[in-house]
Write a protein that holds these residues in place. Sequence first.
Motif, mmCIF file in Angstrom:
data_model
loop_
_atom_site.group_PDB
_atom_site.id
_atom_site.type_symbol
_atom_site.label_atom_id
_atom_site.label_comp_id
_atom_site.label_asym_id
_atom_site.label_seq_id
_atom_site.Cartn_x
_atom_site.Cartn_y
_atom_site.Cartn_z
ATOM 1 N N HIS A 194 5.812 15.458 7.615
ATOM 2 C CA HIS A 194 6.097 16.664 8.394
ATOM 3 C C HIS A 194 4.970 17.675 8.248
ATOM 4 C CE1 HIS A 194 8.475 19.574 10.545
ATOM 5 N NE2 HIS A 194 8.384 20.432 9.552
ATOM 6 N N LEU A 245 3.460 26.149 7.783
ATOM 7 C CA LEU A 245 4.860 26.193 7.394
ATOM 8 C C LEU A 245 5.128 27.395 6.501
ATOM 9 C CD1 LEU A 245 5.722 22.446 6.684
ATOM 10 C CD2 LEU A 245 6.053 23.765 8.781
ATOM 11 N N HIS A 289 11.063 29.681 5.514
ATOM 12 C CA HIS A 289 12.195 29.451 6.415
ATOM 13 C C HIS A 289 11.729 29.471 7.866
ATOM 14 C CE1 HIS A 289 14.991 29.829 3.066
ATOM 15 N NE2 HIS A 289 14.344 30.912 2.708
ATOM 16 N N GLY A 290 10.611 28.851 8.137
ATOM 17 C CA GLY A 290 10.095 28.836 9.487
ATOM 18 C C GLY A 290 8.657 28.371 9.517
ATOM 19 N N LEU A 291 7.906 28.912 10.488
ATOM 20 C CA LEU A 291 6.500 28.542 10.593
ATOM 21 C C LEU A 291 5.728 29.574 11.401
ATOM 22 C CD1 LEU A 291 6.049 25.578 13.134
ATOM 23 C CD2 LEU A 291 7.804 27.341 13.283
ATOM 24 N N GLN A 299 11.000 32.657 12.104
ATOM 25 C CA GLN A 299 11.736 32.454 10.868
ATOM 26 C C GLN A 299 13.233 32.668 11.084
ATOM 27 O OE1 GLN A 299 9.118 35.241 8.435
ATOM 28 N NE2 GLN A 299 9.373 33.566 6.957
ATOM 29 N N PHE A 333 9.980 22.636 13.876
ATOM 30 C CA PHE A 333 10.978 23.471 13.201
ATOM 31 C C PHE A 333 12.233 23.507 14.037
ATOM 32 C CE2 PHE A 333 12.898 27.765 12.558
ATOM 33 C CZ PHE A 333 13.298 27.589 11.243
ATOM 34 N N TYR A 334 13.383 23.372 13.375
ATOM 35 C CA TYR A 334 14.685 23.463 14.043
ATOM 36 C C TYR A 334 15.670 24.144 13.102
ATOM 37 C CZ TYR A 334 19.295 22.319 15.807
ATOM 38 O OH TYR A 334 20.587 22.417 16.251
ATOM 39 N N ASP A 335 16.515 24.995 13.681
ATOM 40 C CA ASP A 335 17.595 25.579 12.882
ATOM 41 C C ASP A 335 18.697 26.065 13.810
ATOM 42 O OD1 ASP A 335 18.960 26.259 10.625
ATOM 43 O OD2 ASP A 335 17.670 27.930 10.037
ATOM 44 N N ARG A 378 14.251 25.529 18.442
ATOM 45 C CA ARG A 378 13.381 24.401 18.109
ATOM 46 C C ARG A 378 11.967 24.709 18.581
ATOM 47 N NH1 ARG A 378 13.616 20.016 22.525
ATOM 48 N NH2 ARG A 378 15.258 20.666 23.965
ATOM 49 N N TRP A 380 8.194 26.930 22.258
ATOM 50 C CA TRP A 380 9.453 27.099 21.536
ATOM 51 C C TRP A 380 10.577 27.305 22.548
ATOM 52 C CZ3 TRP A 380 11.868 31.621 22.619
ATOM 53 C CH2 TRP A 380 11.114 32.796 22.799
#
Length: 284
Positions: free
Chosen positions: A4, A15, A18-20, A28, A170-172, A194, A200
């Motif tokens: 990753h 990275l 809590h994000g990028l 984030q 990144f996904y949340d 995502r 994004w």
Amino acid sequence: MEEHLAIAKSAGAELLPHGLRISGWQIQSNKHPILQSHAREQWEKKIDTAHLPEMVFGESWLDLIHEETGIRIHFNAFDALLGWKEEALPPVEVPAAAQWKFRSKPSQQVILDYDYTFTTPYAGSEVLEPSRTQVEMEVTPKETNQTLRWVECEDCINLVALQSKDPILFYDEVVLYEDELADNGVSLLTVKIRVMPTCWFLLLRFWLRVDGVLMRLRDTRMYCTFESDPKRMPLVIRERIRREDTFKALAARGFPSDSSAYGDPNLIAERLQITWKVNEKLSY
């Protein structure tokens, strides 16, 4: 994890915990437990209400900052509930048996005189903060008379690009608030993000099901492709759609009338009638 990191690095992303950070955007998310009683009381005073959802994730949020322009797009429960309070929809009428279940004690009288579904028009919070250049020049957005606004447009979200097989960097999913309507349904506000190498995409969704009575979806989608020059004003497209139907109307069209058939909003969204839709882009 190493794979990753390699994919993110090849896409020019850095990275974060809590994000990028990618193409001038810092993205984030933050997830915390529900508000405790003292914090809930403070929120009730600030929002001027005696009612809040059962579960309010008050310290959970999603944040997108375009560092060169100072554009910040933020999603949080407090602003969403301010929108609920301001819109003040009339309460959805429920059968007498359901009203009984809304009592916390059998001896209490049922008075549904507020929107207990916590339906919100909230579509995100945006603000213009000092950009890198303004910080260096000691200039603030207020001094340049710049503010952010959404302008109705013909631009649409590029669904073809979203269906590509680009890796997800990144996904949340962040839950902002939730209420089970005293076991009579669900009221849920979530935001999903995502991030791919080229863009994004996020979905803010309010999902309501009052069992046997009504279903409601309010979706806000945002999409941004990464500019070759991250110092330029990014093109952020926003699509807002509202869908709503009664169980009675769905049954009349041949769909199930049993609430158990409607547990996943993704599967029933197309069954609900669109009541309102608008496309917008972010502008100064």
